[in-house]
Write a protein that holds these residues in place. Structure first.
Motif, PDB file in Angstrom:
ATOM      1  N   SER A  46      -0.724   6.890  -0.949  1.00 18.35           N
ATOM      2  CA  SER A  46       0.504   7.532  -0.473  1.00 18.35           C
ATOM      3  C   SER A  46       0.425   7.803   1.025  1.00 18.35           C
ATOM      4  O   SER A  46       1.389   7.543   1.760  1.00 18.35           O
ATOM      5  CB  SER A  46       0.724   8.853  -1.227  1.00 18.35           C
ATOM      6  N   ASP A  47      -0.714   8.312   1.479  1.00 17.95           N
ATOM      7  CA  ASP A  47      -0.896   8.565   2.905  1.00 17.95           C
ATOM      8  C   ASP A  47      -0.801   7.276   3.718  1.00 17.95           C
ATOM      9  O   ASP A  47      -0.226   7.256   4.804  1.00 17.95           O
ATOM     10  CB  ASP A  47      -2.242   9.246   3.167  1.00 17.95           C
ATOM     11  N   LYS A  49       0.933   4.589   2.979  1.00 20.46           N
ATOM     12  CA  LYS A  49       2.342   4.193   3.058  1.00 20.46           C
ATOM     13  C   LYS A  49       3.079   5.005   4.122  1.00 20.46           C
ATOM     14  O   LYS A  49       3.894   4.476   4.866  1.00 20.46           O
ATOM     15  CB  LYS A  49       3.023   4.366   1.698  1.00 20.46           C
ATOM     16  N   LYS A  50       2.775   6.304   4.188  1.00 18.88           N
ATOM     17  CA  LYS A  50       3.406   7.153   5.201  1.00 18.88           C
ATOM     18  C   LYS A  50       3.013   6.707   6.613  1.00 18.88           C
ATOM     19  O   LYS A  50       3.850   6.657   7.514  1.00 18.88           O
ATOM     20  CB  LYS A  50       3.006   8.616   4.995  1.00 18.88           C
ATOM     21  N   GLN A  54       5.478   5.222   9.554  1.00  9.88           N
ATOM     22  CA  GLN A  54       5.538   5.849  10.877  1.00  9.88           C
ATOM     23  C   GLN A  54       5.252   4.830  11.974  1.00  9.88           C
ATOM     24  O   GLN A  54       5.939   4.791  12.997  1.00  9.88           O
ATOM     25  CB  GLN A  54       4.536   7.006  10.961  1.00  9.88           C
TER      26      GLN A  54
END
Length: 63
Positions: A46-47, A49-50, A54
């Motif tokens: 998840s991190d 993908k973030k 960005q």
């Protein structure tokens, strides 16, 4: 170099899990080493993908 590491960390974790399943062996660690738990793997993915979103946004704005 850090970006390359960040991109390969989930792959390495998934590879490790797949090899353990394939060989029917389990790698266990002490309680303070929980980097390969399912919850941690999902959080890392998840991190990632973030971070990718960005970076993509920044590249789009600055190009």
């Amino acid at each position: 170099m850090q970006n390359r590491w960040a991109l390969t960390a989930p792959v390495t974790s998934e590879y490790n899990s797949a090899m353990q399943d394939f060989t029917e062996l389990a790698y266990t660690t002490s309680p303070q080493h929980k980097d390969s738990t399912e919850v941690r793997i999902k959080r890392d993915a998840s991190d990632l993908k973030k971070m990718q979103a960005q970076i993509t946004t920044c590249l789009t704005i600055h190009s």
